[in-house]
Scaffold this motif. Structure first.
Motif: not given
Length: 198
Positions: A114-143
């Motif tokens: 409620x008070x620090x929504x921007x900080x929560x969103x920033x954490x979600x964005x960093x989490x998503x960046x890690x997932x995107x990297x792993x997913x991109x690796x999997x697509x690139x390798x044909x996995x």
């Protein structure tokens, strides 16, 4: 090498976390934290300009621990599916260990949202960046099949929300549904590349 100012900030954060766990975020005051440390409230305010900023520091430590753990997994030289599985299960276990069954800590998370929504969103964005990297690796390798990593990341996070959100972990415990491991297996099955000619 000693860093007195950083050490004092850390002691304040440790003390605040203990109060948040013991009596709850709403009931804890800066005066309580100061008294426990034999400091004046004014001295606490030298390091943190508000109770909200202390709360942000407590949450920042949790977020940093989770982010460091999943980045270490993402950087391993292993198949993308193995890394994705471990990232999702590690995130669930870390959140469950911190918050499941701890109503007062869940209250703190609600306050942060409620008070620090921007900080929560920033954490979600960093989490998503890690997932995107792993997913991109999997697509690139044909996995993984040819998916758009950013779109898939949002879908995976949404599918896992009851195993990630500190409040939902507890609230959904008694609701029939898959375990975290079963949901992750379902997600991975949906990402698999189809055999040629299938």
């Amino acid at each position: 090498m000693s860093h007195p100012e950083r050490d004092t900030r850390q002691i304040i954060v440790d003390t605040a976390e203990r109060f948040f766990r013991d009596i709850g975020y709403q009931k804890t005051t800066v005066a309580d934290i100061a008294k426990s440390l034999r400091m004046s409230p004014a001295n606490v305010y030298r390091f943190f300009d508000s109770k909200k900023s202390i709360n942000e520091a407590v949450l920042e430590r949790y977020k940093r621990e989770q982010e460091e753990a999943i980045i270490a997994i993402a950087e391993q030289d292993r198949p993308a599916a193995d890394r994705l599985r471990e990232i999702l299960i590690a995130s669930f276990r870390l959140n469950a260990a911190r918050f499941a069954g701890h109503a007062r800590m869940q209250e703190m998370v609600c306050a942060a949202m409620e008070e620090s929504w921007d900080a929560i969103i920033a954490h979600i964005e960093r989490f998503d960046a890690v997932l995107r990297r792993v997913l991109a690796d999997g697509v690139a390798s044909g996995e993984f099949r040819a998916i758009e990593p950013a779109h898939a990341t949002g879908c995976i996070r949404t599918a896992m929300i009851r195993f990630m959100h500190p409040l939902l972990i507890s609230q959904c415990e008694c609701i029939p549904g898959p375990s975290a491991e079963e949901m992750i297996a379902f997600i991975l099955r949906g990402l698999e590349a189809q055999p040629q000619g299938a």
